[in-house]
Write an enzyme that holds these catalytic residues in place. Structure first.
Site, PDB file in Angstrom:
ATOM      1  N   ASP A 349       0.842  -1.187   0.000  1.00 17.87           N
ATOM      2  CA  ASP A 349       0.000   0.000   0.000  1.00 17.87           C
ATOM      3  C   ASP A 349       0.886   1.249   0.000  1.00 17.87           C
ATOM      4  O   ASP A 349       1.868   1.326   0.747  1.00 17.87           O
ATOM      5  CB  ASP A 349      -0.883  -0.025   1.250  1.00 17.87           C
ATOM      6  N   GLU A 378       1.461   0.267  -4.939  1.00 18.41           N
ATOM      7  CA  GLU A 378       1.011   1.553  -5.446  1.00 18.41           C
ATOM      8  C   GLU A 378       2.230   2.471  -5.547  1.00 18.41           C
ATOM      9  O   GLU A 378       2.831   2.817  -4.534  1.00 18.41           O
ATOM     10  CB  GLU A 378      -0.013   2.172  -4.497  1.00 18.41           C
TER      11      GLU A 378
END
Length: 665
Positions: A349, A378
């Site tokens: 993340d 990400e």
């Protein structure tokens, strides 16, 4: 709790280990000592249990022992002794199995409060106290024989992103352990219409990897009140190295969540499916009460120049991956999930908050265990992190992180429109100007002579060294699902048009040279009632209605067909940048909202000599010029049949409106 009210156990029952002095003040975080060896904080044997905690600035540390995982007062308090490298130690004689513990650190005459430590491997309900257990006793039968399903290349991966509750909570799932880890162990489950759900559905669909949303112990769901239907995705870490109790059948039993998580992994492995864990090392649920802050205040978090805490996560804080103990913690944490739980991959993340060196160290550590463990994340942050851009694991720096992939928002937004405007469409809505960005995604974000990077939406340069470093997708959990996005961005869309554009979008995803990724339920046209960010919406919004599998049987068949097509034909997954440049050739087209390419000369050793893929988002048929030849059509007008759906000869073909066509020589 007042420590002075407790009885300090004598050295007859508990002894402190080591006597070296600890330094209470350091000029900077860079001067903090680094703990060598393992960061393990509890080592159990029936004869005695050893405890250790890294708290380099502490004046005093006490170990608190409890009979229960919540409530009540500590039954014992042990004064820990300072050792080398900022570590405090204690040893408690006797069999402590089944008891619970916390640490309490005192700095400058202030007790910071109970913490299970930064590295608890088992916890009581709601994770406030660590548990003393025998980890081997949590292994399900046959666990030592559990093996990863074979994987020849990361190019072969097909990822299915799911949330434990979404996937099984609906009455239509036919699953007994709804919303639990064990839901993914049940075979033979069926929808009301008699179609496969659960793990049988995943096998039928053909995915290779299940990406489970955060499954470590997170803070926002009260495990004592599971009947309240409280929902969260879990991006609020509490204890990184233990499964969350809300997905277990008994959150009060520290062993249950561990055993049931392993049973889930074991069942998926037996089904031929690998498991990817979503990890959120970039921030914690809070600062003030976090385990990091209660052991070494300030160290694990970045600060702004004025000394206040930074917040690149937009969740209240950002962790400092570049500091040696945080880096060490992250590496040991992923290795714990691999070694103890047999996890096969990790999705990071807000990976852009972490530094490049840490991510490369994690890649090296996992490669030493198994090079087929997949890593992606990400490649961005919510706000600018407190490190120079060229040192961060941002998407633009992916080429500097071999063996690590990033999501392509270029392809995603070129297909359906920008993240920050749900009503704004793009290629699928028939809006021109997105073709070059789609080409960028089709080649896997690598350098390709036919991609004009100046016209790509977000990246004016390729950022992947290899196509397997790009995640190809059109939607994921923290966004509108594809059906809702199409409804919002294509005015007056009809049900028939919705299905056509849904199929067209996923054709781009699955024929891309990147690694394809879909959100759970997309294959049955799930919706979330138009909610963009459903992280705390109720089950009525998030649950997958499995009756949709019957209502949208053609869509499910199309997704399944795309996956089979990709698996059967290596041309769609070359896995090497040079091969992509050699074998993937874009065909000239006239006008906008049309992209066509050829996979030529038996690409990847494919049995098909030349393969042509055409994406047409126009509301009318499109004529495309092909290299002269005789072709067999395998995908047309929303249907796929590898055996052939007709033949065409010559140098042109007509592609129906809002659909894809795939044909081969």
């Amino acid at each position: 709790m007042n420590l002075n009210d407790l009885v300090i156990v004598s050295v007859a029952t508990a002894t402190a280990v080591g006597c070296a002095p600890v330094k209470n003040e350091y000029a900077s975080y860079e001067l903090y000592p680094v703990r060598s060896g393992s960061l393990t904080e509890m080592e159990y044997t029936p004869q005695a249990t050893r405890f250790s905690v890294w708290a380099p600035t502490a004046d005093e540390v006490r170990l608190m022992l409890y009979e229960e995982g919540e409530g009540g007062h500590a039954s014992q308090s042990v004064v820990m002794e300072a050792g080398e490298e900022g570590v405090w130690n204690a040893k408690v004689e006797g069999d402590m199995l089944g008891k619970f513990y916390t640490f309490n650190v005192k700095i400058d005459d202030r007790w910071l409060g109970d913490t299970p430590g930064i590295n608890a491997k088992a916890v009581g309900v709601n994770g406030r106290r660590a548990a003393i257990i025998d980890m081997r006793a949590t292994d399900p039968e046959g666990w030592s024989e559990d093996q990863r399903p074979p994987l020849k290349s990361p190019a072969d991966i097909v990822i299915y992103e799911m949330h434990h509750r979404d996937f099984s909570i609906s009455p239509t799932s036919g699953i007994e352990h709804k919303g639990k880890f064990l839901a993914l162990t049940e075979e033979g489950t069926r929808s009301p219409e008699g179609l496969a759900t659960g793990i049988d559905h995943l096998k039928e669909l053909g995915v290779t990897h299940v990406h489970i949303l955060p499954s470590y112990d997170y803070a926002s769901v009260d495990e004592t009140k599971l009947n309240e239907n409280k929902y969260n995705w879990g991006y609020d870490p509490l204890n990184y190295n233990v499964p969350d109790g809300s997905y277990s059948t008994d959150p009060y039993d520290p062993a249950a969540r561990i055993r049931e998580f392993k049973q889930m992994v074991q069942a998926l492995h037996k089904a031929g499916i690998r498991v990817i864990l979503d990890v959120v090392y970039n921030h914690t649920f809070n600062i003030e009460g976090s385990n990091f802050e209660r052991t070494a205040p300030g160290y694990f978090y970045r600060q702004k120049p004025d000394g206040t805490y930074a917040d690149a996560s937009a969740c209240g804080n950002e962790t400092a991956s570049e500091r040696p103990m945080m880096r060490k913690f992250m590496i040991e944490s992923v290795l714990h999930w691999v070694n103890e739980y047999h996890i096969d991959g990790f999705r990071f993340d807000l990976m852009g908050i972490h530094d490049i060196e840490t991510m490369n160290e994690i890649r090296r550590a996992l490669t030493a265990v198994d090079p087929t463990i997949y890593i992606y994340g990400e490649g961005w942050a919510a706000q600018a992190p407190q490190l120079p851009q060229d040192s961060l694991a941002m998407k633009a720096n992916t080429y500097r992180m071999p063996g690590i992939a990033a999501f392509s928002d270029e392809l995603r937004d070129a297909l359906r429109g920008p993240f920050n405007n749900n009503e704004q469409g793009a290629f699928l809505a028939g809006l021109p100007g997105n073709e070059e960005s789609i080409k960028f995604g089709i080649v896997g974000a690598i350098n390709h002579p036919q991609v004009n990077n100046d016209s790509v939406n977000y990246s004016q340069a390729p950022w992947a060294e290899q196509p397997t470093q790009m995640i190809s997708y059109v939607s994921c959990h923290d966004d509108m699902c594809l059906v809702d996005r199409l409804k919002a961005s294509v005015p007056g869309i009809t049900p028939e048009e919705l299905a056509r554009l849904d199929k067209l979008a996923q054709t781009a995803v699955f024929t891309s040279q990147g690694v394809p990724f879909i959100q759970a339920g997309e294959e049955v046209m799930r919706d979330k009632k138009g909610v963009h960010n459903s992280y705390q919406s109720p089950d009525s919004v998030n649950a997958i209605d499995w009756s949709r599998k019957a209502r949208h049987a053609d869509v499910f068949a199309y997704y399944k067909g795309l996956i089979q097509l990709r698996k059967h034909h290596p041309a769609f997954r070359l896995g090497d940048a040079d091969l992509v440049r050699r074998h993937l050739e874009f065909l000239p087209v006239e006008g906008s909202n049309l992209v066509a390419w050829r996979l030529k000369e038996h690409a990847g050793g494919d049995v098909w000599e030349d393969i042509v893929v055409i994406l047409n988002s126009r509301r009318e048929p499109a004529q495309v010029t092909l290299p002269q030849g005789a072709y067999t059509i395998v995908c047309k007008d929303g249907f796929i049949n590898e055996q052939g759906m007709g033949r065409v000869s010559g140098a042109e073909v007509i592609v129906p409106a809002q659909s894809a066509m795939i044909l081969y020589k």
